[in-house]
Design a protein around this motif. Structure first.
Motif, PDB file in Angstrom:
ATOM      1  N   PRO A  64       0.605  -1.384   0.323  1.00  0.00           N
ATOM      2  CA  PRO A  64      -0.348  -0.108   0.153  1.00  0.00           C
ATOM      3  C   PRO A  64       0.904   1.242  -0.096  1.00  0.00           C
ATOM      4  N   PRO A  65       0.413   2.425  -0.348  1.00  0.00           N
ATOM      5  CA  PRO A  65       0.861   3.794  -0.698  1.00  0.00           C
ATOM      6  C   PRO A  65       0.723   4.265   1.072  1.00  0.00           C
ATOM      7  N   ASP A  66       2.482   4.419   1.059  1.00  0.00           N
ATOM      8  CA  ASP A  66       2.542   5.132   2.438  1.00  0.00           C
ATOM      9  C   ASP A  66       2.107   6.330   2.553  1.00  0.00           C
ATOM     10  N   LYS A  67       1.562   6.859   1.481  1.00  0.00           N
ATOM     11  CA  LYS A  67       1.316   8.337   1.362  1.00  0.00           C
ATOM     12  C   LYS A  67       0.045   8.797   1.060  1.00  0.00           C
ATOM     13  N   PHE A  68      -1.061   9.856   0.673  1.00  0.00           N
ATOM     14  CA  PHE A  68      -1.783  10.389  -0.408  1.00  0.00           C
ATOM     15  C   PHE A  68      -1.230  12.087  -0.481  1.00  0.00           C
ATOM     16  N   VAL A  69      -1.092  12.481  -1.250  1.00  0.00           N
ATOM     17  CA  VAL A  69      -0.752  13.966  -1.648  1.00  0.00           C
ATOM     18  C   VAL A  69      -2.406  13.818  -2.442  1.00  0.00           C
ATOM     19  N   VAL A  70      -2.761  15.242  -1.677  1.00  0.00           N
ATOM     20  CA  VAL A  70      -4.324  16.148  -2.384  1.00  0.00           C
ATOM     21  C   VAL A  70      -3.934  17.214  -3.441  1.00  0.00           C
ATOM     22  N   LEU A  71      -3.927  17.068  -4.649  1.00  0.00           N
ATOM     23  CA  LEU A  71      -3.346  18.529  -5.481  1.00  0.00           C
ATOM     24  C   LEU A  71      -5.233  18.963  -6.045  1.00  0.00           C
ATOM     25  N   VAL A  72      -5.203  20.121  -4.704  1.00  0.00           N
ATOM     26  CA  VAL A  72      -6.832  21.631  -5.790  1.00  0.00           C
ATOM     27  C   VAL A  72      -6.180  21.832  -5.993  1.00  0.00           C
ATOM     28  N   ASP A  73      -6.704  22.994  -7.549  1.00  0.00           N
ATOM     29  CA  ASP A  73      -5.901  23.969  -7.916  1.00  0.00           C
ATOM     30  C   ASP A  73      -6.796  25.198  -6.729  1.00  0.00           C
ATOM     31  N   ALA A  74      -6.414  25.845  -7.250  1.00  0.00           N
ATOM     32  CA  ALA A  74      -6.568  27.120  -6.137  1.00  0.00           C
ATOM     33  C   ALA A  74      -7.522  28.337  -7.125  1.00  0.00           C
ATOM     34  N   ASP A  75      -6.557  27.812  -8.298  1.00  0.00           N
ATOM     35  CA  ASP A  75      -7.544  29.183  -9.631  1.00  0.00           C
ATOM     36  C   ASP A  75      -7.679  30.616  -8.605  1.00  0.00           C
ATOM     37  N   ARG A  76      -6.596  31.085  -7.581  1.00  0.00           N
ATOM     38  CA  ARG A  76      -6.633  32.195  -7.739  1.00  0.00           C
ATOM     39  C   ARG A  76      -7.833  32.634  -6.324  1.00  0.00           C
ATOM     40  N   HIS A  77      -8.172  31.656  -5.451  1.00  0.00           N
ATOM     41  CA  HIS A  77      -9.404  31.804  -4.530  1.00  0.00           C
ATOM     42  C   HIS A  77      -7.751  31.625  -3.447  1.00  0.00           C
ATOM     43  N   GLU A  78      -8.684  31.946  -2.394  1.00  0.00           N
ATOM     44  CA  GLU A  78      -7.190  31.873  -1.081  1.00  0.00           C
ATOM     45  C   GLU A  78      -7.840  30.470  -0.738  1.00  0.00           C
ATOM     46  N   PRO A  79      -6.446  30.111  -0.723  1.00  0.00           N
ATOM     47  CA  PRO A  79      -5.838  28.946  -0.481  1.00  0.00           C
ATOM     48  C   PRO A  79      -6.479  27.608   0.858  1.00  0.00           C
ATOM     49  N   THR A  80      -6.858  28.996   1.632  1.00  0.00           N
ATOM     50  CA  THR A  80      -7.902  27.340   2.885  1.00  0.00           C
ATOM     51  C   THR A  80      -8.729  27.525   2.756  1.00  0.00           C
ATOM     52  N   GLU A  81      -9.516  28.376   1.711  1.00  0.00           N
ATOM     53  CA  GLU A  81     -10.443  28.827   2.126  1.00  0.00           C
ATOM     54  C   GLU A  81     -11.642  26.863   0.920  1.00  0.00           C
ATOM     55  N   VAL A  82     -10.055  27.105  -0.083  1.00  0.00           N
ATOM     56  CA  VAL A  82     -10.457  25.423  -0.966  1.00  0.00           C
ATOM     57  C   VAL A  82     -10.377  24.433  -0.366  1.00  0.00           C
ATOM     58  N   LEU A  83      -9.176  24.473   0.708  1.00  0.00           N
ATOM     59  CA  LEU A  83      -8.303  23.133   1.169  1.00  0.00           C
ATOM     60  C   LEU A  83      -9.703  22.902   1.688  1.00  0.00           C
ATOM     61  N   ALA A  84     -10.298  23.475   2.751  1.00  0.00           N
ATOM     62  CA  ALA A  84     -11.341  23.489   4.007  1.00  0.00           C
ATOM     63  C   ALA A  84     -12.662  22.460   4.051  1.00  0.00           C
ATOM     64  N   PRO A  85     -12.642  22.109   2.546  1.00  0.00           N
ATOM     65  CA  PRO A  85     -13.934  21.584   2.936  1.00  0.00           C
ATOM     66  C   PRO A  85     -13.209  19.981   2.250  1.00  0.00           C
ATOM     67  N   PHE A  86     -12.253  20.135   2.490  1.00  0.00           N
ATOM     68  CA  PHE A  86     -11.252  17.961   1.963  1.00  0.00           C
ATOM     69  C   PHE A  86     -10.199  17.858   3.313  1.00  0.00           C
ATOM     70  N   GLU A  87     -10.312  19.084   4.506  1.00  0.00           N
ATOM     71  CA  GLU A  87      -8.983  18.545   5.392  1.00  0.00           C
ATOM     72  C   GLU A  87     -10.527  18.851   6.738  1.00  0.00           C
ATOM     73  N   GLU A  88     -11.488  19.575   6.387  1.00  0.00           N
ATOM     74  CA  GLU A  88     -12.779  18.976   7.380  1.00  0.00           C
ATOM     75  C   GLU A  88     -13.058  17.739   7.126  1.00  0.00           C
ATOM     76  N   VAL A  89     -13.549  16.875   5.724  1.00  0.00           N
ATOM     77  CA  VAL A  89     -14.400  16.221   6.346  1.00  0.00           C
ATOM     78  C   VAL A  89     -13.285  14.294   6.169  1.00  0.00           C
ATOM     79  N   LEU A  90     -12.453  14.614   5.225  1.00  0.00           N
ATOM     80  CA  LEU A  90     -11.928  13.233   4.262  1.00  0.00           C
ATOM     81  C   LEU A  90     -11.009  12.422   5.312  1.00  0.00           C
TER      82      LEU A  90
END
Length: 195
Positions: A64-90
């Motif tokens: 199995p993988p040792d790590k998963f890296v989820v890469l999201v495009d921020a598209d000039r939005h505030e990165p913390t807002e773009v990442l929040a749904p992933f970091e809160e749920v997953l």
């Protein structure tokens, strides 16, 4: 033995280009074993990422993988807002997966990173890059469109993106792009926020 990393990204361009961009001097003991993307061009949303991680994990139980890296495009939005749904749920939805899951972002699209190695990009395209500021590739407005214009009649496809990524020097890119440095750090040691 090298650490096995699976990157989760948004599309075919990333799937083809990221293995080449991940050939960074800091990543000597790291193997990006695959880049998984949503099926049928679906958007990269937490529930889709969960399914991609589970599929990668359970299809590789022998190694199995040792790590998963989820890469999201921020598209000039505030990165913390773009990442929040992933970091809160997953994290709680994936608590049965023992691999580390790290979330990071590209400030623009992946194509902005290409301008971080302006010399090799210019050489590959056989033309000047125009008025774009390659000293700050994360700040380029619509880098994908700019790249399409520079291709001078060639259609920009995921194969063309891979061809470009294969020729670039990831160390040069990381010197100019903070979001690419975050990606490299996420792949290398899991701390994408240690910038």
């Amino acid at each position: 033995m090298a650490k096995r990393v699976v990157v989760i990204a948004s599309g075919e361009t990333e799937r083809r280009a990221l293995p080449h961009l991940a050939k960074h001097p800091e990543l000597t003991d790291i193997e990006v074993t695959e880049v998984r993307i949503p099926p049928r061009n679906r958007a990269l949303k937490p529930e889709v990422v969960e399914n991609l991680i589970r599929a990668a994990w359970f299809s590789n139980l022998h190694q199995p993988p040792d790590k998963f890296v989820v890469l999201v495009d921020a598209d000039r939005h505030e990165p913390t807002e773009v990442l929040a749904p992933f970091e809160e749920v997953l994290p709680r939805k994936l608590d049965d997966i023992s691999a580390q899951v790290i979330f990071t972002y590209a400030q623009q699209h992946l194509e902005a990173w290409y301008f971080g190695d302006a010399e090799r990009l210019k050489e590959h395209l056989s033309r000047p890059l125009g008025a774009v500021d390659t000293s700050s590739p994360d700040e380029i407005d619509n880098p994908k469109l700019h790249l399409k214009h520079l291709l001078a009649g060639r259609v920009y496809t995921s194969r063309v993106s891979e061809e470009i990524a294969r020729r670039l020097d990831s160390e040069s890119i990381s010197q100019r792009s903070p979001s690419f440095r975050r990606f490299v750090k996420a792949v290398f040691n899991g701390d994408a926020r240690c910038m």
